[in-house]
Write a protein that holds these residues in place. Structure first.
Motif, PDB file in Angstrom:
ATOM      1  N   LYS A 115      -4.517  10.403   6.588  1.00 29.50           N
ATOM      2  CA  LYS A 115      -4.807  11.501   5.677  1.00 29.50           C
ATOM      3  C   LYS A 115      -5.972  11.205   4.736  1.00 29.50           C
ATOM      4  CE  LYS A 115      -0.268  13.646   5.188  1.00 29.50           C
ATOM      5  NZ  LYS A 115       0.753  14.051   4.219  1.00 29.50           N
ATOM      6  N   LYS A 116      -6.009   9.993   4.251  1.00 25.36           N
ATOM      7  CA  LYS A 116      -6.964   9.637   3.202  1.00 25.36           C
ATOM      8  C   LYS A 116      -8.233   9.057   3.811  1.00 25.36           C
ATOM      9  CE  LYS A 116      -3.084   8.571   0.200  1.00 25.36           C
ATOM     10  NZ  LYS A 116      -2.351   7.512  -0.505  1.00 25.36           N
ATOM     11  N   GLU A 151       0.847  -1.190   0.000  1.00 25.27           N
ATOM     12  CA  GLU A 151       0.000   0.000   0.000  1.00 25.27           C
ATOM     13  C   GLU A 151       0.880   1.237   0.000  1.00 25.27           C
ATOM     14  OE1 GLU A 151      -3.048   2.406   2.968  1.00 25.27           O
ATOM     15  OE2 GLU A 151      -2.203   0.486   3.609  1.00 25.27           O
ATOM     16  N   LEU A 152       0.581   2.172  -0.872  1.00 21.86           N
ATOM     17  CA  LEU A 152       1.253   3.474  -0.844  1.00 21.86           C
ATOM     18  C   LEU A 152       0.490   4.329   0.163  1.00 21.86           C
ATOM     19  CD1 LEU A 152       3.366   5.448  -1.907  1.00 21.86           C
ATOM     20  CD2 LEU A 152       1.755   6.075  -3.705  1.00 21.86           C
ATOM     21  N   VAL A 153       1.084   4.519   1.326  1.00 22.54           N
ATOM     22  CA  VAL A 153       0.415   5.230   2.411  1.00 22.54           C
ATOM     23  C   VAL A 153       0.466   6.734   2.183  1.00 22.54           C
ATOM     24  CG1 VAL A 153       0.463   5.712   4.897  1.00 22.54           C
ATOM     25  CG2 VAL A 153       0.880   3.392   4.054  1.00 22.54           C
ATOM     26  N   ASP A 154       1.640   7.234   1.788  1.00 22.25           N
ATOM     27  CA  ASP A 154       1.788   8.680   1.638  1.00 22.25           C
ATOM     28  C   ASP A 154       3.034   8.983   0.814  1.00 22.25           C
ATOM     29  OD1 ASP A 154       1.116  11.351   1.970  1.00 22.25           O
ATOM     30  OD2 ASP A 154       1.912  11.512   3.990  1.00 22.25           O
ATOM     31  N   VAL A 155       3.035  10.154   0.216  1.00 24.00           N
ATOM     32  CA  VAL A 155       4.194  10.690  -0.492  1.00 24.00           C
ATOM     33  C   VAL A 155       4.398  12.111   0.002  1.00 24.00           C
ATOM     34  CG1 VAL A 155       5.137  11.379  -2.733  1.00 24.00           C
ATOM     35  CG2 VAL A 155       3.765   9.299  -2.561  1.00 24.00           C
ATOM     36  N   GLU A 156       5.627  12.426   0.392  1.00 20.41           N
ATOM     37  CA  GLU A 156       5.976  13.784   0.808  1.00 20.41           C
ATOM     38  C   GLU A 156       7.154  14.261  -0.024  1.00 20.41           C
ATOM     39  OE1 GLU A 156       7.128  13.426   4.901  1.00 20.41           O
ATOM     40  OE2 GLU A 156       5.104  13.736   5.631  1.00 20.41           O
ATOM     41  N   SER A 203      -5.298  19.959  11.536  1.00 25.06           N
ATOM     42  CA  SER A 203      -3.934  20.037  11.032  1.00 25.06           C
ATOM     43  C   SER A 203      -3.373  18.644  10.787  1.00 25.06           C
ATOM     44  CB  SER A 203      -3.066  20.782  12.047  1.00 25.06           C
ATOM     45  OG  SER A 203      -1.706  20.589  11.796  1.00 25.06           O
ATOM     46  N   GLN A 204      -3.612  17.725  11.734  1.00 24.00           N
ATOM     47  CA  GLN A 204      -3.042  16.384  11.615  1.00 24.00           C
ATOM     48  C   GLN A 204      -3.807  15.400  12.496  1.00 24.00           C
ATOM     49  OE1 GLN A 204       0.898  15.257  13.468  1.00 24.00           O
ATOM     50  NE2 GLN A 204       1.497  15.335  11.313  1.00 24.00           N
ATOM     51  N   VAL A 205      -3.926  14.164  12.007  1.00 25.00           N
ATOM     52  CA  VAL A 205      -4.494  13.069  12.795  1.00 25.00           C
ATOM     53  C   VAL A 205      -3.497  11.914  12.722  1.00 25.00           C
ATOM     54  CG1 VAL A 205      -6.396  11.430  13.057  1.00 25.00           C
ATOM     55  CG2 VAL A 205      -6.861  13.746  12.231  1.00 25.00           C
TER      56      VAL A 205
END
Length: 156
Positions: free
Chosen positions: A88-89, A24-29, A148-150
């Motif tokens: 995020k998603k 799974e691609l969780v996130d890209v920064e 802002s963030q979870v």
């Protein structure tokens, strides 16, 4: 290319191949610290290990070089999102319904002078994207533009 555009383009490029590999691609920064850094967070059932990260790094590096999406010099980092992963998603909020989360807000909650962060139980996601949370004071609904963030709450 803007930072967010780079992140979205990289996600579209890499996600299909990762899914075929059971990842799974969780996130890209794409962030500028000292230099530009492209961080790719991956996960799989049972968690990822160093070999998974190395394999993805090698394959992603080749794909990114071929696609030539990023005009700047950058360092590529591939890692697990960790135990206290950022949510995020929509799929993250659905998957972790029932779990405790740490919530950070852009501004204090109405009637809660100075409170910009708290721990709550994630109760679900509304159709409009708002989060349903259970705090010590009761259940609340928060629109994502106030958040802002979870992160998943981690305690020893």
């Amino acid at each position: 290319m803007a930072r967010r555009d780079v992140e979205e383009a990289v996600e579209k490029l890499l996600e299909p191949g990762l899914e075929r590999e059971g990842l799974e691609l969780v996130d890209v920064e794409y962030v500028r610290e000292r230099n530009w850094i492209l961080r790719i967070y991956i996960d799989k059932e049972g968690g990822v290990d160093l070999n998974d990260c190395q394999t993805v790094s090698e394959k992603a590096g080749m794909l990114l070089d071929e696609a030539d999406l990023i005009p700047d010099n950058y360092m590529l980092e591939v890692s697990s999102p960790g135990l206290d992963r950022v949510l995020k998603k929509d799929k993250d909020f659905i998957r972790y319904t029932g779990e405790d989360v740490d919530v950070k807000l852009f501004a204090p909650l109405e009637g809660k002078k100075g409170v910009k962060s708290f721990t709550a139980k994630l109760l679900g996601l509304a159709e409009d994207g708002a989060l349903f949370l259970k705090t010590e004071e009761g259940e609340i609904s928060l629109s994502r533009d106030k958040i802002s963030q979870v992160r998943l709450h981690f305690s020893f």
